[in-house]
Design a protein around this motif. Structure first.
Motif, PDB file in Angstrom:
ATOM      1  N   UNK A 174       0.845  -1.173   0.000  1.00 57.45           N
ATOM      2  CA  UNK A 174       0.000   0.000   0.000  1.00 57.45           C
ATOM      3  C   UNK A 174       0.893   1.240   0.000  1.00 57.45           C
ATOM      4  N   UNK A 175       0.633   2.119  -0.912  1.00 58.40           N
ATOM      5  CA  UNK A 175       1.299   3.413  -0.956  1.00 58.40           C
ATOM      6  C   UNK A 175       0.278   4.448  -0.527  1.00 58.40           C
ATOM      7  N   UNK A 176       0.557   5.122   0.558  1.00 56.65           N
ATOM      8  CA  UNK A 176      -0.320   6.195   1.019  1.00 56.65           C
ATOM      9  C   UNK A 176       0.283   7.514   0.564  1.00 56.65           C
ATOM     10  N   UNK A 177      -0.541   8.338  -0.060  1.00 54.97           N
ATOM     11  CA  UNK A 177      -0.118   9.670  -0.487  1.00 54.97           C
ATOM     12  C   UNK A 177      -0.873  10.669   0.363  1.00 54.97           C
ATOM     13  N   UNK A 178      -0.129  11.471   1.098  1.00 60.22           N
ATOM     14  CA  UNK A 178      -0.742  12.477   1.963  1.00 60.22           C
ATOM     15  C   UNK A 178      -0.639  13.840   1.295  1.00 60.22           C
ATOM     16  N   UNK A 179      -1.750  14.546   1.262  1.00 62.15           N
ATOM     17  CA  UNK A 179      -1.799  15.912   0.743  1.00 62.15           C
ATOM     18  C   UNK A 179      -2.532  16.785   1.748  1.00 62.15           C
ATOM     19  N   UNK A 180      -2.473  18.078   1.536  1.00 62.16           N
ATOM     20  CA  UNK A 180      -3.219  18.982   2.409  1.00 62.16           C
ATOM     21  C   UNK A 180      -4.544  19.409   1.775  1.00 62.16           C
ATOM     22  N   UNK A 181      -4.923  18.772   0.689  1.00 56.06           N
ATOM     23  CA  UNK A 181      -6.201  19.094   0.053  1.00 56.06           C
ATOM     24  C   UNK A 181      -6.392  18.301  -1.222  1.00 56.06           C
ATOM     25  N   UNK A 182      -7.620  18.237  -1.679  1.00 56.44           N
ATOM     26  CA  UNK A 182      -7.946  17.529  -2.909  1.00 56.44           C
ATOM     27  C   UNK A 182      -7.653  18.407  -4.122  1.00 56.44           C
ATOM     28  N   UNK A 183      -7.493  17.760  -5.267  1.00 54.09           N
ATOM     29  CA  UNK A 183      -7.295  18.498  -6.514  1.00 54.09           C
ATOM     30  C   UNK A 183      -8.603  19.201  -6.876  1.00 54.09           C
TER      31      UNK A 183
ATOM     32  N   UNK B  60       6.966  -7.243  -1.987  1.00 52.40           N
ATOM     33  CA  UNK B  60       6.416  -7.811  -0.746  1.00 52.40           C
ATOM     34  C   UNK B  60       5.219  -7.038  -0.210  1.00 52.40           C
ATOM     35  N   UNK B  61       4.773  -6.046  -0.943  1.00 46.62           N
ATOM     36  CA  UNK B  61       3.613  -5.281  -0.485  1.00 46.62           C
ATOM     37  C   UNK B  61       3.919  -4.350   0.672  1.00 46.62           C
ATOM     38  N   UNK B  62       5.209  -4.059   0.872  1.00 46.04           N
ATOM     39  CA  UNK B  62       5.585  -3.166   1.968  1.00 46.04           C
ATOM     40  C   UNK B  62       4.878  -1.821   1.813  1.00 46.04           C
ATOM     41  N   UNK B  63       4.314  -1.357   2.901  1.00 39.75           N
ATOM     42  CA  UNK B  63       3.601  -0.075   2.883  1.00 39.75           C
ATOM     43  C   UNK B  63       4.539   1.069   3.204  1.00 39.75           C
ATOM     44  N   UNK B  64       4.288   2.188   2.567  1.00 43.09           N
ATOM     45  CA  UNK B  64       4.992   3.403   2.928  1.00 43.09           C
ATOM     46  C   UNK B  64       4.172   4.609   2.516  1.00 43.09           C
ATOM     47  N   UNK B  65       4.610   5.759   2.979  1.00 43.46           N
ATOM     48  CA  UNK B  65       3.852   6.988   2.791  1.00 43.46           C
ATOM     49  C   UNK B  65       4.708   8.029   2.092  1.00 43.46           C
ATOM     50  N   UNK B  66       4.106   8.698   1.119  1.00 48.56           N
ATOM     51  CA  UNK B  66       4.723   9.819   0.421  1.00 48.56           C
ATOM     52  C   UNK B  66       3.896  11.065   0.739  1.00 48.56           C
ATOM     53  N   UNK B  67       4.558  12.121   1.159  1.00 49.41           N
ATOM     54  CA  UNK B  67       3.859  13.325   1.609  1.00 49.41           C
ATOM     55  C   UNK B  67       4.117  14.474   0.648  1.00 49.41           C
ATOM     56  N   UNK B  68       3.035  14.974   0.049  1.00 46.51           N
ATOM     57  CA  UNK B  68       3.105  16.168  -0.803  1.00 46.51           C
ATOM     58  C   UNK B  68       2.828  17.359   0.102  1.00 46.51           C
ATOM     59  N   UNK B  69       3.750  18.301   0.121  1.00 46.55           N
ATOM     60  CA  UNK B  69       3.666  19.407   1.057  1.00 46.55           C
ATOM     61  C   UNK B  69       2.586  20.427   0.754  1.00 46.55           C
ATOM     62  N   UNK B  70       2.286  21.210   1.759  1.00 50.58           N
ATOM     63  CA  UNK B  70       1.329  22.300   1.590  1.00 50.58           C
ATOM     64  C   UNK B  70       1.956  23.427   0.769  1.00 50.58           C
ATOM     65  N   UNK B  71       1.155  24.394   0.332  1.00 53.37           N
ATOM     66  CA  UNK B  71       1.686  25.489  -0.506  1.00 53.37           C
ATOM     67  C   UNK B  71       2.886  26.220   0.103  1.00 53.37           C
ATOM     68  N   UNK B  72       2.908  26.346   1.419  1.00 49.14           N
ATOM     69  CA  UNK B  72       4.033  27.046   2.058  1.00 49.14           C
ATOM     70  C   UNK B  72       5.246  26.153   2.258  1.00 49.14           C
ATOM     71  N   UNK B  73       5.128  24.890   1.872  1.00 51.66           N
ATOM     72  CA  UNK B  73       6.243  23.959   2.014  1.00 51.66           C
ATOM     73  C   UNK B  73       6.318  23.373   3.414  1.00 51.66           C
ATOM     74  N   UNK B  74       7.344  22.570   3.636  1.00 55.27           N
ATOM     75  CA  UNK B  74       7.561  21.943   4.933  1.00 55.27           C
ATOM     76  C   UNK B  74       8.459  22.831   5.775  1.00 55.27           C
TER      77      UNK B  74
END
Length: 142
Positions: free
Chosen positions: A1-10, A83-97
């Motif tokens: 599972x790849x989780x993609x985190x965003x601060x809002x929907x497109x 192996x189905x290893x899960x991890x998370x990718x985080x797309x930053x907010x407009x002001x960045x991290x």
């Protein structure tokens, strides 16, 4: 599972359509599932909490992160494919991290250029699809 985190929907219809196209293409690869998580409040605190979980792989997408080409990105995703290893990718907010969060988390870069988070999401999905094709030998990658 790849989780993609965003601060809002497109919100832009055209970009949402492109995102949907790549999600549909990715769904044809049974080893890769994408889950979106939208965080609108306490964004960085929640990212820190996820990053501290034992055995959890979390990566910020940041222009200062490790630069990888498409084949290196496929290798980055290999544990998910094999192996189905899960991890998370985080797309930053407009002001960045914040600088503090960048010090605490690993980061990869889609480019040294800065993109709106909606465009970054489409680029990320295209690269995940490209990596799926590379890994399985499907003709797509040029």
């Amino acid at each position: 599972m790849i989780t993609i985190i965003t601060d809002g929907n497109i919100k832009q219809k055209e970009l949402a359509s492109l995102s949907d196209i790549y999600l549909k293409r990715i769904s044809t690869f049974p080893a890769t599932r994408i889950k979106f998580l939208t965080i609108t409040k306490d964004f960085e605190e929640k990212i820190r909490s996820l990053n501290k979980k034992s055995g959890h792989r979390l990566f910020l997408l940041a222009e200062q992160g490790k630069e990888v080409d498409s084949k290196e990105f496929m290798e980055f995703l290999r544990p998910n494919f094999e192996s189905g290893e899960s991890f998370t990718l985080v797309i930053g907010p407009p002001e960045g991290f914040s600088d503090e969060l960048k010090k605490e988390c690993d980061a990869i870069s889609l480019s040294r250029m800065t993109f709106p988070h909606e465009v970054a999401q489409v680029i990320l999905l295209e690269q995940i699809y490209r990596a799926c094709c590379l890994f399985t030998g499907k003709d797509y990658h040029k």
